[in-house]
Design an enzyme around this catalytic site. Structure first.
Site, short mmCIF file in Angstrom:
data_model
loop_
_atom_site.label_atom_id
_atom_site.label_comp_id
_atom_site.label_asym_id
_atom_site.label_seq_id
_atom_site.Cartn_x
_atom_site.Cartn_y
_atom_site.Cartn_z
N GLY A 48 15.14 2.41 68.13
CA GLY A 48 16.36 3.02 68.22
C GLY A 48 17.62 2.44 67.33
NE ARG A 52 18.75 5.46 69.93
CZ ARG A 52 19.60 4.30 70.14
NH1 ARG A 52 21.07 4.43 69.36
NH2 ARG A 52 19.21 3.35 70.54
CD GLU A 114 6.31 4.40 71.93
OE1 GLU A 114 7.38 4.98 72.81
OE2 GLU A 114 6.63 4.56 70.64
#
Length: 1044
Positions: A48, A52, A114
């Site tokens: 982020g 972001r 992730e």
């Protein structure tokens, strides 16, 4: 898992259960959960603080604006240290993952988790991972230099070394993947966004899965049934035809199959709406689409022949998956795929059609008739559309059931009506329910109109007659009426069946889907919406009586229903004055009075059930009558209506079912054309008038349950056209058969004739006989040797005849015999001549005294079922059982067998084997690998290897007192039942049974441990543990426990 009360294992063994596709892949839970909102196509992973508000935001908006569903994760918006299951599921359920790898990406534990999950999905699920290297070089990840090396070293100080090692590996792995870099567009981020969006769109199209309804119910079993018809190795080309009525779900099933199979094919094409497109644009347009899809380049064709040439020449080397939707002409199929030889071996073509004859005429290899949903499935599907849930709220339960009952299990109707009612008030629901019972939804109607308008006029008349009056009735009587009206019913019924507009059930009854029934009635209603008298058919009593009582009858009315169960009334002749074209009149429980001179001149069928003893009509002479139904009436042979009705010299059907006051039939000599004579249930009938012997046209005589009838007139034995003679439950002692007569008799049934002691020697003259039923005849002791002359006999039923001790050797001459049932007789031996029954499919000797089967049984190469349950004197089976190459059911429960021959392992077609309650069975040999259902009772301490039974779905072990341990079980098992196995101490290693949905453990008193259940949480549905007192816990199922 859900626990239920114990059930009898035999019932469990063969219970029909709905299939469940077990989860596959890495995370089972993710396969059963869905992320909030819609399922995503793209998962974005990013740091982020780096991107972001800049590049990630631009890319996210660009993807959304292109209609792509995107999950955007933000590591700084999370709470807690552990990556959530929902987030992992979102990754798994996305088609494409895009990690935006920036300078500080590796500092985030979330981002690395992730990334590891993405690559795991890539390896195991084929997910596409497309990295974007944003202001970093792939080499930095590969060699862990710069910020990536620093981040990894920082993690080593706080985390397990194995975790960090995995992250190192995923960073190296992702660095080698094809992706994008901001340098690709010289730092122009807008251009990079466009490029990524373009390529993602292209990739999604390449991976295109056909859109199917999300609310699918009952589809899994159907898909599996079709999939099982396909060569798992795709070695041969297969054309699959799916047929059924409009709205039944043919296209949906075909799309699910297409999606399921698509992973195996590089070249695919879905050609939709072929019938409509070919009508407006020609078949060349469809060829062009097919060629362009397969070759992945636009390709024009000027005519059909050119298109065929291109397909044959360019597709020969390509293994293709093609779905042709809504074919209604065999020429379309011939122009698009031919006979399948135009493609490389392993290709699959799926076609859908409403017209089954297309599949027959074009030689389609596998045909699948799609049927309606059950009531339970219908309610689930309806609820998903109406309530976004699997069941209705309590206060809508009755309304929902009422609405669902009008749809008859038709998915399209359930979807359309459920969607319409979603969110509506109860008043709207109640009004819709009432309307649906009268008029089906217009959108649903249109799906049927296409098929209806393609019918010839005569076939349309048959369809409308069935819809309004004849659903559930035998086709026999309507056929006579339609034939008299020159509607050509033989052809018409065949066409309607092929078009899936009607069905003929196993008893010959006309069946029609409820929605089709309502559609047909709506066609009639629309002939004149306001004036019923101007419609061709009146099936609603209130409308019909209103027309008659107000003298509104017209010549447009062809069929009239005047049946009101709750009242009996009279109809005067003058009410029918204008009904000059009525051909069908249903006037049950009513009186006809007054003058009928010249009235009802076109009447072909009069249904006058429960007609009065006193015949009050005069000049009633329906000369064109072909069907007369006087069933359930109290009339006798002296009834006043017999003489006037004898004017109907063309009468074909006379139905006197359950006329209980009838002691003697009237003189029938006037009915020279009679073909069907039905007396079933005339319980006081004692005599049939000898004039019956003069009706040379008689085809069927049914005196079933005429319990006082002791004999038939001798003339019956001389009827030349008689095809069917039904004598069940009568007091007849002798069947009249004369030499050279009854030469067309195909069915002779004398079941439950208690005084019938023998079949006549002359029975051998019945050269056309196909079915002989003498079952449950307590006195029957002798079967004549002349039975061997019945060359056409296919079915011989002699079960339930306790006085029958033997059958003649001549039975071996019955070359056409397919079914032989001798259960519950006193027969102790089968002749070796049985080996000559080369067409025998079913042999049932249950509960007989047979001690051994003749070795000649090995010659029955077409035998499919062998039933010997309860044969307590039967010690074993012949050694040549392996010759029964077609045997699929071997039922030996409660027999006296000691062992099975080794050759049984070679029975490659056996699907069901039961040796339940065979208390003398010592051990089992190796079993056939084809078995799907197996029930064992055995005295052995061990069982044969079962793991090679890869098709086994249901296994029941009962009353195995010496069994100490289980062998390794096949992975595909869905039901396991273990009952009264006294020495069994453990059931271990169930973890590989990923499809196990039912487990029953009962009365196993030494059983202490069951392991491996912790891995079956997704599949196991029924768990019953009863009277197993030494089980203190069940591994992995502490919430279930045990019951006693």
């Amino acid at each position: 898992m859900k626990r239920r009360e114990a059930t009898d294992p035999e019932d469990l063994m063969y219970r029909v259960s709905s299939s469940s596709s077990s989860p596959h892949g890495v995370d089972h839970e993710c396969r059963t959960k869905k992320p909030k909102g819609n399922e995503y196509e793209v998962f974005l992973s990013f740091r982020g603080e780096d991107t972001r508000k800049g590049f990630t935001d631009h890319l996210y908006i660009g993807l959304l604006n292109s209609g792509i569903r995107v999950f955007r994760d933000d590591d700084e918006l999370r709470v807690g240290e552990e990556i959530g299951q929902e987030l992992l599921c979102s990754i798994m359920q996305s088609s494409i993952s895009i990690p935006i790898i920036s300078e500080n990406y590796a500092y985030s534990k979330w981002c690395l988790c992730e990334l590891a999950q993405m690559l795991k999905c890539k390896r195991n699920e084929g997910q596409l991972v497309l990295p974007i290297f944003y202001k970093v070089e792939p080499s930095q990840l590969r060699h862990l230099t710069g910020s990536f090396g620093d981040a990894v070293n920082a993690h080593k100080e706080n985390l397990d070394v194995k975790v960090v090692k995995e992250w190192e590996e995923v960073l190296k792995e992702v660095s080698s993947l094809k992706g994008w870099s901001d340098k690709d567009t010289n730092g122009h981020e807008g251009e990079l966004v466009k490029k990524v969006v373009r390529e993602v769109m292209s990739e999604l199209k390449r991976r295109f899965q056909l859109i199917i309804p999300k609310q699918l119910v009952g589809i899994d079993d159907r898909v599996e049934e079709v999939i099982n018809s396909i060569d798992a190795k795709f070695n041969d080309t297969r054309i699959i035809g799916i047929c059924g009525i409009g709205g039944i779900g043919k296209t949906t099933l075909a799309k699910v199959l297409y999606n399921r199979l698509s992973y195996h094919f590089e070249f695919m094409s879905f050609v939709a709406n072929i019938r409509e497109t070919s009508r407006h644009k020609g078949i060349e347009c469809l060829q062009k689409q097919l060629i362009s899809n397969i070759l992945r380049n636009p390709h024009d064709v000027s005519n059909v022949d050119e298109g065929i040439g291109v397909i044959k020449s360019r597709f020969k080397s390509k293994k293709v998956l093609i779905l042709l939707d809504d074919i209604d002409d065999k020429d379309h199929l011939n122009a698009l795929v031919g006979d399948g030889s135009w493609f490389k071996a392993g290709s699959i073509v799926i076609i859908t059609t409403r017209n089954k004859s297309i599949l027959n005429e074009t030689g389609v290899g596998y045909k699948y008739q799609l049927n309606e949903l059950s009531l339970k499935q219908s309610l689930i599907l309806f609820s998903r559309h109406a309530f976004r849930d699997n069941s209705p709220p309590n206060d809508y339960w009755i309304l929902s059931r009422d609405v669902v009952s009008t749809t008859g299990g038709l998915p399209l109707a359930l979807e359309v009506i459920g969607s319409f009612l979603c969110g509506k008030s109860k008043k709207v629901w109640e009004a819709t329910s009432k309307k649906l019972k009268k008029v089906p939804d217009k959108k649903v109607l249109e799906t049927f109109r296409i098929s209806y308008e393609a019918l010839d006029r005569e076939v349309q008349q048959i369809f409308l007659d069935i819809a309004c009056f004849f659903i559930g009735l035998s086709k026999q009587s309507p056929t006579y009426m339609w034939d008299a009206c020159e509607f050509f019913p033989e052809n018409g019924i065949e066409v309607l069946c092929l078009m899936s507009l009607i069905k003929i059930d196993k008893d010959g009854k006309l069946m029609m889907h409820d929605q089709l029934r309502d559609f047909g009635r709506e066609i009639v209603r629309l002939e004149n919406q306001k004036e019923p008298q101007s419609r061709s058919r009146l099936w609603i009593y209130e409308e019909a009586i209103e027309v008659l009582d107000n003298n509104k009858g017209t010549s447009k009315i062809e069929a009239l229903h005047l049946n009101k169960c709750s009242c009996r009334r009279s109809y005067a002749g003058e009410l029918f004055k204008e009904l000059t074209n009525v051909r069908f009149l249903q006037v049950n429980s009513a009186d006809l009075t007054g003058d009928f001179l010249s009235l009802l001149p076109q009447l072909r069928w009069l249904q006058w059930k429960d007609c009065p003893l006193d015949f009050k009509a005069f000049n009633f002479h329906p000369k064109k009558l072909v069907v007369l139904d006087l069933s359930w009436s109290e009339i006798s042979e002296d009834w006043g209506g017999w003489d006037p009705l004898k004017m109907a010299t063309d009468l074909k059907v006379l139905n006197l079912l359950n006329c209980r006051s009838m002691r003697k039939t009237p003189d029938l000599s006037a009915f020279k054309s009679l073909e069907i004579f039905l007396f079933e249930g005339c319980c006081n009938l004692q005599e049939i008038h000898p004039s019956i012997g003069d009706i040379k046209t008689l085809v069927s005589l049914n005196v079933k349950s005429c319990k006082e009838l002791k004999e038939l007139p001798a003339g019956v034995g001389r009827l030349e056209e008689l095809n069917e003679l039904i004598l069940d439950h009568t007091d007849i002692q002798e069947i009249p058969v004369s030499r050279g007569c009854l030469m067309k008799l195909e069915t002779l049934s004398a079941s439950s004739c208690g005084r019938l002691a023998q079949l006549p020697e002359s029975i051998g003259y019945l050269k056309a006989l196909k079915t002989l039923n003498a079952s449950n005849c307590a006195s029957l002791a002798c079967i004549p040797s002349s039975i061997g002359h019945l060359a056409a006999l296919q079915c011989l039923l002699l079960w339930g005849c306790p006085s029958l001790r033997q059958i003649p050797d001549s039975i071996g001459k019955l070359k056409s015999l397919a079914e032989l049932r001798l259960a519950n007789t006193s027969i102790a031996e089968l002749s070796e001549s049985i080996g000559n029954l080369h067409n025998l499919r079913i042999l049932d000797i249950c509960q007989t005294h047979i001690t051994e089967l003749p070795s000649a049984i090995g010659m029955l190469a077409k035998l499919q079922e062998l039933r010997a349950s309860g044969c307590k004197n039967l010690g074993g089976l012949p050694s040549n059982m392996d010759k029964l190459v077609s045997l699929n059911k071997l039922i030996l429960g409660k027999s006296g067998i000691i062992g099975l021959p080794e050759s049984i392992s070679k029975l490659s077609s056996v699907r069901k084997l039961t040796v339940r309650c065979c208390q003398k069975l010592r051990e089992l040999p190796e079993l056939p690998s084809s078995i799907i259902a197996l029930h064992i009772t055995c005295r052995s301490r061990s069982l044969p290897h079962l793991s090679q039974l890869t098709l086994l779905k249901k296994l029941a072990l009962s009353d195995c007192p010496q069994l100490e341990y289980l062998p390794k079980l096949p992975n595909g098992l869905s039901m396991l039942s273990i009952t009264r196995c006294g020495k069994l101490k453990a059931v271990t290693d169930l973890s590989n049974l990923k499809h196990l949905s039912e487990l029953y453990l009962e009365e196993c008193y030494e059983l202490t441990k069951v392991t491996g259940l912790e891995d079956l949480q997704q599949s196991l549905y029924n768990l019953c543990v009863r009277e197993c007192p030494n089980i203190s816990w069940l591994d992995g199922t502490e919430s279930c426990g045990s019951s006693s």
